[in-house]
Design an enzyme around this catalytic site. Structure first.
Site, PDB file in Angstrom:
ATOM      1  N   ASN A  79      -3.145   6.360  -2.051  1.00 22.74           N
ATOM      2  CA  ASN A  79      -3.090   6.437  -0.587  1.00 22.74           C
ATOM      3  C   ASN A  79      -2.515   7.766  -0.093  1.00 22.74           C
ATOM      4  O   ASN A  79      -2.816   8.193   1.017  1.00 22.74           O
ATOM      5  CB  ASN A  79      -2.306   5.244  -0.017  1.00 22.74           C
ATOM      6  CG  ASN A  79      -3.178   4.001   0.041  1.00 22.74           C
ATOM      7  OD1 ASN A  79      -4.398   4.098   0.088  1.00 22.74           O
ATOM      8  ND2 ASN A  79      -2.554   2.832   0.026  1.00 22.74           N
ATOM      9  N   GLU A 104      -2.641   0.348  -9.580  1.00 24.00           N
ATOM     10  CA  GLU A 104      -1.619   1.391  -9.567  1.00 24.00           C
ATOM     11  C   GLU A 104      -0.270   0.664  -9.675  1.00 24.00           C
ATOM     12  O   GLU A 104       0.032  -0.193  -8.848  1.00 24.00           O
ATOM     13  CB  GLU A 104      -1.755   2.114  -8.216  1.00 24.00           C
ATOM     14  CG  GLU A 104      -0.951   3.332  -8.008  1.00 24.00           C
ATOM     15  CD  GLU A 104      -1.276   3.978  -6.640  1.00 24.00           C
ATOM     16  OE1 GLU A 104      -1.515   3.256  -5.640  1.00 24.00           O
ATOM     17  OE2 GLU A 104      -1.284   5.213  -6.565  1.00 24.00           O
ATOM     18  N   SER A 137       0.834  -1.209   0.000  1.00 21.77           N
ATOM     19  CA  SER A 137       0.000   0.000   0.000  1.00 21.77           C
ATOM     20  C   SER A 137       0.859   1.244   0.000  1.00 21.77           C
ATOM     21  O   SER A 137       0.375   2.323  -0.310  1.00 21.77           O
ATOM     22  CB  SER A 137      -0.854   0.083   1.256  1.00 21.77           C
ATOM     23  OG  SER A 137      -1.393  -1.116   1.613  1.00 21.77           O
ATOM     24  N   HIS A 168      -0.332  -2.392  -7.201  1.00 21.46           N
ATOM     25  CA  HIS A 168      -1.216  -2.095  -6.071  1.00 21.46           C
ATOM     26  C   HIS A 168      -2.677  -2.257  -6.483  1.00 21.46           C
ATOM     27  O   HIS A 168      -3.198  -1.467  -7.275  1.00 21.46           O
ATOM     28  CB  HIS A 168      -0.923  -0.656  -5.598  1.00 21.46           C
ATOM     29  CG  HIS A 168      -1.662  -0.250  -4.375  1.00 21.46           C
ATOM     30  ND1 HIS A 168      -1.886   1.061  -4.035  1.00 21.46           N
ATOM     31  CD2 HIS A 168      -2.237  -0.995  -3.388  1.00 21.46           C
ATOM     32  CE1 HIS A 168      -2.570   1.108  -2.902  1.00 21.46           C
ATOM     33  NE2 HIS A 168      -2.789  -0.114  -2.497  1.00 21.46           N
TER      34      HIS A 168
HETATM   35  N1  3HC Z   1     -15.731  -9.683  -3.912  1.00 21.22           N
HETATM   36  C1  3HC Z   1     -16.471  -9.806  -5.034  1.00 21.22           C
HETATM   37  N2  3HC Z   1     -17.597  -9.081  -5.247  1.00 21.22           N
HETATM   38  C2  3HC Z   1     -17.980  -8.212  -4.292  1.00 21.22           C
HETATM   39  C3  3HC Z   1     -17.275  -8.043  -3.088  1.00 21.22           C
HETATM   40  C4  3HC Z   1     -16.099  -8.832  -2.922  1.00 21.22           C
HETATM   41  N3  3HC Z   1     -15.342  -8.752  -1.820  1.00 21.22           N
HETATM   42  N4  3HC Z   1     -17.926  -7.121  -2.343  1.00 21.22           N
HETATM   43  C5  3HC Z   1     -18.989  -6.720  -3.048  1.00 21.22           C
HETATM   44  N5  3HC Z   1     -19.021  -7.367  -4.221  1.00 21.22           N
HETATM   45  C6  3HC Z   1     -20.003  -7.203  -5.307  1.00 21.22           C
HETATM   46  C7  3HC Z   1     -21.380  -7.687  -4.892  1.00 21.22           C
HETATM   47  O1  3HC Z   1     -21.552  -9.053  -5.183  1.00 21.22           O
HETATM   48  C8  3HC Z   1     -22.274  -6.811  -5.749  1.00 21.22           C
HETATM   49  O2  3HC Z   1     -22.395  -7.349  -7.056  1.00 21.22           O
HETATM   50  P1  3HC Z   1     -23.809  -7.199  -7.873  1.00 21.22           P
HETATM   51  O3  3HC Z   1     -24.144  -5.741  -7.866  1.00 21.22           O
HETATM   52  O4  3HC Z   1     -23.473  -7.729  -9.226  1.00 21.22           O
HETATM   53  O5  3HC Z   1     -24.767  -8.027  -7.113  1.00 21.22           O
HETATM   54  C9  3HC Z   1     -21.512  -5.500  -5.879  1.00 21.22           C
HETATM   55  O6  3HC Z   1     -20.138  -5.804  -5.547  1.00 21.22           O
HETATM   56  C10 3HC Z   1     -22.026  -4.462  -4.924  1.00 21.22           C
HETATM   57  O7  3HC Z   1     -21.947  -5.002  -3.616  1.00 21.22           O
HETATM   58  P2  3HC Z   1     -23.038  -4.705  -2.466  1.00 21.22           P
HETATM   59  O8  3HC Z   1     -24.385  -4.449  -3.085  1.00 21.22           O
HETATM   60  O9  3HC Z   1     -22.921  -5.777  -1.445  1.00 21.22           O
HETATM   61  O10 3HC Z   1     -22.510  -3.429  -1.727  1.00 21.22           O
HETATM   62  P3  3HC Z   1     -22.203  -2.000  -2.248  1.00 21.22           P
HETATM   63  O11 3HC Z   1     -23.034  -1.604  -3.408  1.00 21.22           O
HETATM   64  O12 3HC Z   1     -22.201  -1.171  -1.036  1.00 21.22           O
HETATM   65  O13 3HC Z   1     -20.703  -2.114  -2.779  1.00 21.22           O
HETATM   66  C11 3HC Z   1     -18.391  -1.909  -2.396  1.00 21.22           C
HETATM   67  C12 3HC Z   1     -19.679  -2.602  -1.969  1.00 21.22           C
HETATM   68  C13 3HC Z   1     -18.055  -2.338  -3.816  1.00 21.22           C
HETATM   69  C14 3HC Z   1     -17.320  -2.397  -1.446  1.00 21.22           C
HETATM   70  C15 3HC Z   1     -18.630  -0.348  -2.344  1.00 21.22           C
HETATM   71  O14 3HC Z   1     -19.134   0.014  -1.092  1.00 21.22           O
HETATM   72  C16 3HC Z   1     -17.357   0.428  -2.586  1.00 21.22           C
HETATM   73  O15 3HC Z   1     -16.932   0.624  -3.706  1.00 21.22           O
HETATM   74  N6  3HC Z   1     -16.731   0.919  -1.483  1.00 21.22           N
HETATM   75  C17 3HC Z   1     -15.466   1.640  -1.569  1.00 21.22           C
HETATM   76  C18 3HC Z   1     -14.354   0.648  -1.713  1.00 21.22           C
HETATM   77  C19 3HC Z   1     -13.032   1.317  -1.831  1.00 21.22           C
HETATM   78  O16 3HC Z   1     -12.874   2.523  -1.823  1.00 21.22           O
HETATM   79  N7  3HC Z   1     -11.999   0.479  -1.908  1.00 21.22           N
HETATM   80  C20 3HC Z   1     -10.618   0.957  -1.972  1.00 21.22           C
HETATM   81  C21 3HC Z   1     -10.063   1.024  -0.598  1.00 21.22           C
HETATM   82  S1  3HC Z   1      -8.413   1.654  -0.619  1.00 21.22           S
HETATM   83  C22 3HC Z   1      -7.477   0.313  -0.944  1.00 21.22           C
HETATM   84  O17 3HC Z   1      -7.926  -0.796  -1.112  1.00 21.22           O
HETATM   85  C23 3HC Z   1      -6.001   0.573  -0.998  1.00 21.22           C
HETATM   86  C24 3HC Z   1      -5.260  -0.022   0.128  1.00 21.22           C
HETATM   87  O18 3HC Z   1      -3.893   0.128  -0.123  1.00 21.22           O
HETATM   88  C25 3HC Z   1      -5.578   0.602   1.463  1.00 21.22           C
END
Ligand code: 3HC
Length: 302
Positions: free
Chosen positions: A197, A159, A126, A147
């Site tokens: 990040n 990334e 990260s 990343h």
């Molecule tokens: N694996 C596979 N599919 C997943 C999943 C997972 N872990 N989590 C959710 N999904 C799928 C669901 O099956 C659903 O698919 P569908 O619409 O076809 O049925 C779709 O994603 C939407 O899921 P939900 O309806 O359960 O929930 P949300 O609409 O709230 O979406 C989310 C969940 C995609 C996690 C959304 O809330 C989101 O985009 N959140 C922000 C995530 C983000 O910013 N991530 C980056 C973090 S920073 C990082 O990772 C960097 C590191 O270095 C810190």
């Protein structure tokens, strides 16, 4: 499949670490047609990863986004292994282990000895310096940062971070591989926090300061950012989703690496981590998620 100029085709991939990131990366690589070795020393982590990958791929098949046979072949392409010794023949290693420079360096030293000379060694770090990880090996031109974002199967971005010695061929190969996974690629120089990040973590930290200094409730801070700026999750909810320990570790890398007090972690974030409130994975972070889990212990190494 067409590859970019100078890019080599990746056929066999190893993913090290069968947590949420590692299993998501393994799923993507298998669905793209690569043979995948998924390595973890914890058999329970491997079982959980295989169950989650299988259910995620079968869900895609049910939704018609993947044929039934492509789904089953993808699952078959993943082989679980428990020793680095088994990675001799892979073209690309992606490590997604704990975010500790010392532990990652030790792993890179081992990988450098064991993998074939042409293998590319990539880190899903990260924020840790790719140049410093590369310096632990005798092949710094073949070390690169790749990343992924959580959850890897859903998030559209990768990334790529060039270490100071990463070769053009290795960059082109990893870019082409990332695009084969269906991702959009951005490229960052090797500075603390890279692009995403560097910008995301100060926002999360600021949300903790707002909570700590009583500006508003956690719910209002999150609702404000969700509805006011169209983020899918509020910053405190996102911090729980990422893991408060991960957020703290990235902020410390930014603070130490850039030397600016604006990156100093909020005391409330530090206190939550000290208390074991690591976020969703532990059942409690800023928010509570049902029963607090004591079975998931922090994983310090392979
Ligand atoms: N694996 C596979 N599919 C997943 C999943 C997972 N872990 N989590 C959710 N999904 C799928 C669901 O099956 C659903 O698919 P569908 O619409 O076809 O049925 C779709 O994603 C939407 O899921 P939900 O309806 O359960 O929930 P949300 O609409 O709230 O979406 C989310 C969940 C995609 C996690 C959304 O809330 C989101 O985009 N959140 C922000 C995530 C983000 O910013 N991530 C980056 C973090 S920073 C990082 O990772 C960097 C590191 O270095 C810190």
């Amino acid at each position: 499949m067409a590859t970019q100029a100078g890019a080599k085709e990746i056929k066999a991939v190893a993913v090290i670490g069968a947590g949420q990131m590692g299993s998501g990366i393994a799923q993507l690589a298998a669905a793209a047609g690569c043979g995948v070795l998924l390595l973890d020393s914890d058999p329970a982590a491997l079982s959980r990863a295989v169950a989650s990958i299988s259910s995620s791929l079968r869900r895609l098949a049910t939704k018609g986004q993947l044929s039934q046979s492509a789904c089953e072949h993808s699952i078959e392409r993943i082989k679980c292994v428990s020793s680095v010794q088994e990675l001799r023949n892979v073209d690309l290693v992606i490590e997604a282990i704990v975010e500790s420079e010392d532990i990652k360096k030790k792993l890179f030293v081992e990988l450098d000895k064991i993998t074939k000379p042409s293998a590319i060694l990539a880190s899903n770090t990260s924020s840790i310096s790719v140049t410093r990880l590369a310096s632990a090996t005798n092949r710094p031109c073949q070390v690169i940062g790749v990343h992924f974002f959580n959850p890897p199967p859903i998030m559209k971005l990768i990334e790529i971070i060039r270490g100071s010695d990463t070769s053009e061929e290795v960059f082109a190969t990893v870019k082409s591989f990332s695009e084969r996974l269906g991702k959009t690629v951005i490229c960052s120089q090797d500075y603390p926090g890279f692009i995403v990040n560097r910008i995301l973590m100060p926002m999360i930290n600021e949300a903790f300061w707002a909570l700590y200094t009583g500006v508003a409730t956690k719910e209002d801070i999150d609702t404000g950012m969700k509805l006011g700026t169209n983020h899918p999750m509020g910053p405190l909810q996102l911090a729980d989703f990422i893991g408060l320990d991960v957020c703290l570790s990235v902020l410390r890398v930014l603070h130490n690496g850039l030397g600016d007090s604006k990156y100093s972690p909020c005391p409330l974030l530090v206190q939550y981590v000290d208390a074991g409130r690591l976020g969703k994975k532990r059942g409690q972070g800023v928010y509570s998620y049902g029963k607090r889990s004591s079975s998931i212990k922090p994983r310090s190494s392979l």
